[in-house]
Design a protein around this motif. Structure first.
Motif, PDB file in Angstrom:
ATOM      1  N   UNK A  71      -9.835   2.182  -5.303  1.00 49.22           N
ATOM      2  CA  UNK A  71      -9.741   3.530  -5.842  1.00 49.22           C
ATOM      3  C   UNK A  71     -10.144   3.630  -7.269  1.00 49.22           C
ATOM      4  N   UNK A  72     -11.340   4.190  -7.509  1.00 50.42           N
ATOM      5  CA  UNK A  72     -11.744   4.406  -8.883  1.00 50.42           C
ATOM      6  C   UNK A  72     -10.924   5.502  -9.504  1.00 50.42           C
ATOM      7  N   UNK A 112     -16.015   3.636  -3.181  1.00 50.64           N
ATOM      8  CA  UNK A 112     -17.416   3.772  -2.771  1.00 50.64           C
ATOM      9  C   UNK A 112     -17.525   3.837  -1.246  1.00 50.64           C
ATOM     10  N   UNK A 113     -16.875   2.910  -0.558  1.00 51.83           N
ATOM     11  CA  UNK A 113     -16.956   2.866   0.909  1.00 51.83           C
ATOM     12  C   UNK A 113     -16.380   4.118   1.555  1.00 51.83           C
ATOM     13  N   UNK A 114     -15.257   4.574   1.019  1.00 53.75           N
ATOM     14  CA  UNK A 114     -14.602   5.725   1.648  1.00 53.75           C
ATOM     15  C   UNK A 114     -15.482   6.963   1.644  1.00 53.75           C
ATOM     16  N   UNK A 115     -16.235   7.161   0.587  1.00 54.52           N
ATOM     17  CA  UNK A 115     -17.101   8.337   0.524  1.00 54.52           C
ATOM     18  C   UNK A 115     -18.161   8.302   1.620  1.00 54.52           C
ATOM     19  N   UNK A 165      -3.380   9.176   0.178  1.00 53.75           N
ATOM     20  CA  UNK A 165      -4.124   9.544  -1.025  1.00 53.75           C
ATOM     21  C   UNK A 165      -5.524  10.071  -0.716  1.00 53.75           C
ATOM     22  N   UNK A 166      -6.134   9.577   0.354  1.00 49.06           N
ATOM     23  CA  UNK A 166      -7.528   9.930   0.638  1.00 49.06           C
ATOM     24  C   UNK A 166      -7.708  10.579   2.010  1.00 49.06           C
TER      25      UNK A 166
END
Length: 645
Positions: free
Chosen positions: A54-55, A356-359, A385-386
């Motif tokens: 998580x950035x 990055x991967x989640x997007x 959270x996502x």
């Protein structure tokens, strides 16, 4: 067999061998199975990922803005079921924020006394600072007497007033006071010995946005950018969202209305900002904003995913059902040395990172427009959270079933305008394996007694962390006859020597699903789907039990029972996915060969159909292993396959 974490559909690599190199800058892995259409149909998925942990962007809500918001307010948070409540306000004369955590049942006299003390202390400190400064410039006795020492402001009162302006007795419990519409009246002397009156409006459970942050990597083009955030006392739709890019030192608005935004490629190299003003029923909370940590990066070539989306674009009718399964590779595994150095040595750490991967995963899932999405290896923290908020934006509701370790688990989402959940539950199969009466009733007396005699196998089954989700749905059809379907989502234990463990796990899951439907008088009446990462190749007993309807007692995998025990964690474990809470790991033990427990397993649903006909070359593609591990099985007499990707 090694733990696999690059899922591709079988059709993916026929002419895509070069893709593994050319696309690796934005795929950490390609993921499981395939989207399918059924006439009451089905969609599994293939997929890819590339990722970042998580950035976190910088929260830029200024202290000045916070003081301005709280200048005439007392913000109170008190929720049903919680023993404590929180009070937030600015203390005059310094304007310093004060946060109080008080028990609901104590009298309001206690927090009011704390506020009085805080104001008195703040005023005394301010006078002391003035006194020191005055003494340095002109240290006369008169100056010291005027500003210093024992003199402190006299606080006349700190009184709570109700909505009618009447004082609230200080014996009143906190839970019965601090209501919206009440007022906190402060009277105190200033440095000029003047009496100042300040009235602060009390706002209870005001809409709140917190933990607002942007991904570290912001990708221009067709990828939706959305922040991480937490909301209380409001919904995403209630809030006012605004998006900005920085141009020549000024923030230019580029969008708004939703917590997601596609960034035009002309903004590459600029900073991004998003703001959220939480609202609900005319009440407005504190506005929060955050700025991206890194500059907006170039758009990606997404033609491979988009071509698969186009393949699944058409549906034969509104009654078609699309279902998808996807192992998204948990961050807890992706950031291990084993993953980065053995499984994905050619993938940069930035592209393995979760944000990055989640997007990219979200982009692929959204493009398939599935009605049901089954996910495995979802980090517990990232579900809240996502995944949950972002899938909600796309019209889904969901449930999460963590493994016994609580670190990661399975997530199941469904489109709310298409399906209504009738019942749902999540179980840990090790609890059922320890229930001898349940095993005897549902797996048969022979299997239950055979298991009870094998102490080594009982110990293993009592330690595995596998979670299984069961969700019974009813279609939101306009017709009077609403069809029902059961969806099961799981991720079986990974160890290459544990094929017999997976076969017994499948038998238990099938028996539990049949029992669940029987209790509601739906057995044989509704369609069933079994989805997930089964960590089993097509020629194993686990898959035979699904596809052939039975596994005989002379199956070669039962011999594996004699070669499988637990070993200590401090021994050398060459594994990837671990049962995080356990002190032991499985190993092959060739010295333990004292007999073979043989089981006779049957599928209460008979033969189930695999979405790909068990013809996929692979759903898992990593260095060292290519094979099929991910499946969607369904009841062929109830469903007809229309399309598959």
């Amino acid at each position: 067999m090694r733990r696999m974490h690059t899922r591709l559909s079988c059709r993916r690599l026929t002419s895509e061998r070069s893709w593994n190199r050319s696309a690796k800058q934005y795929f950490a892995r390609a993921a499981a199975c395939s989207p399918l259409n059924f006439s009451s149909a089905n969609s599994a998925n293939s997929a890819l990922e590339a990722a970042r942990k998580g950035g976190v962007g910088a929260i830029t809500t200024t202290m000045a803005a916070k003081k301005d918001f709280l200048s005439d307010l007392v913000v109170v948070r008190k929720c049903d079921g919680e023993d404590d409540m929180k009070i937030k306000m600015l203390i005059p004369p310094t304007g310093k924020q004060r946060n109080l955590c008080r028990q609901k049942e104590e009298p309001i006299a206690k927090p009011l006394d704390r506020i009085r003390m805080a104001i008195s202390s703040a005023y005394s400190n301010k006078k002391d600072k003035r006194n020191k400064k005055k003494k340095k410039s002109d240290p006369t006795d008169a100056d010291v007497k005027e500003f210093g020492g024992t003199e402190s402001p006299t606080l006349f009162s700190c009184t709570m007033l109700d909505q009618f302006g009447k004082p609230v007795p200080e014996s009143t419990a906190n839970s019965e006071a601090w209501h919206t519409g009440y007022t906190l009246e402060l009277k105190y002397t200033t440095k000029d010995d003047e009496v100042e009156v300040k009235k602060l409006k009390i706002e209870s459970n005001l809409p709140t946005c917190s933990d607002l942050s942007l991904p570290k990597t912001i990708i221009a083009g067709d990828i939706w950018t959305s922040p991480n955030f937490s909301l209380e006392f409001c919904s995403t739709q209630d809030c006012e969202w605004c998006w900005f890019v920085e141009e020549q030192g000024e923030w230019i608005r580029i969008g708004g209305g939703a917590p997601e935004c596609k960034i035009d490629v002309r903004h590459v190299g600029k900073r991004l900002k998003v703001s959220c003003e939480p609202r609900c029923d005319g009440r407005i909370g504190e506005r929060m904003e955050t700025v991206s940590e890194d500059l907006i990066s170039n758009a990606l070539d997404l033609h491979f995913m988009e071509s698969r989306h186009k393949h699944m674009l058409q549906r034969s009718s509104e009654d078609t059902l699309r279902i998808m399964t996807y192992n998204v590779l948990a961050d807890v595994y992706a950031k291990t040395d084993y993953a980065q150095n053995v499984l994905y040595p050619d993938i940069s750490k930035n592209h393995l990172s979760m944000d990055y991967r989640q997007q990219l995963t979200l982009f692929e899932i959204g493009g398939f427009d599935s009605d049901i999405v089954c996910m495995q290896e979802v980090d517990s923290i990232w579900y809240d959270k996502f995944w949950s908020p972002r899938m909600s934006l796309k019209g889904y509701s969901g449930i999460f079933g963590p493994k016994t370790s609580k670190v990661e688990g399975c997530a199941l989402f469904w489109r709310v305008n298409k399906l209504r959940v009738v019942s749902q539950e999540s179980i840990h199969i090790r609890n059922l394996f320890s229930d001898s009466l349940w095993l005897k009733e549902h797996l048969g007396e022979h299997n239950a007694s055979t298991l009870a005699k094998d102490k080594n196998l009982c110990q293993i089954l009592g330690k595995i962390s596998t979670a299984v989700q069961f969700a019974l749905f009813e279609t939101n059809s306009a017709s009077a006859s609403k069809e029902k379907l059961l969806v099961v989502n799981t991720h079986l234990y990974f160890h290459p020597g544990a094929s017999h463990i997976r076969a017994l796990s499948v038998a238990l899951i099938l028996a539990y699903a049949a029992d669940l439907l029987s209790k509601q008088n739906f057995f044989g009446e509704c369609a069933v789907f079994f989805c997930g990462d089964l960590n089993s190749e097509p020629d194993t007993a686990a898959i035979e039990l699904f596809a052939n309807g039975s596994v005989s007692s002379d199956h070669h995998e039962w011999h594996d029972c004699t070669h499988f025990t637990w070993k200590g964690r401090d021994d050398d474990v060459q594994g990837f996915e671990l049962d995080e809470e356990l002190k032991y790991e499985l190993k092959v033990d060739n010295e333990h060969d004292t007999g073979c427990s043989r089981f006779e397993l049957t599928n209460p649903f008979g033969r189930l159909v695999s979405s790909d006909g068990l013809r996929s070359a692979f759903t898992n593609y990593v260095k060292g292993y290519i094979g099929s591990l991910d499946y969607i099985f369904y009841s062929g007499e109830k469903m007809k396959l229309e399309n598959f990707a």
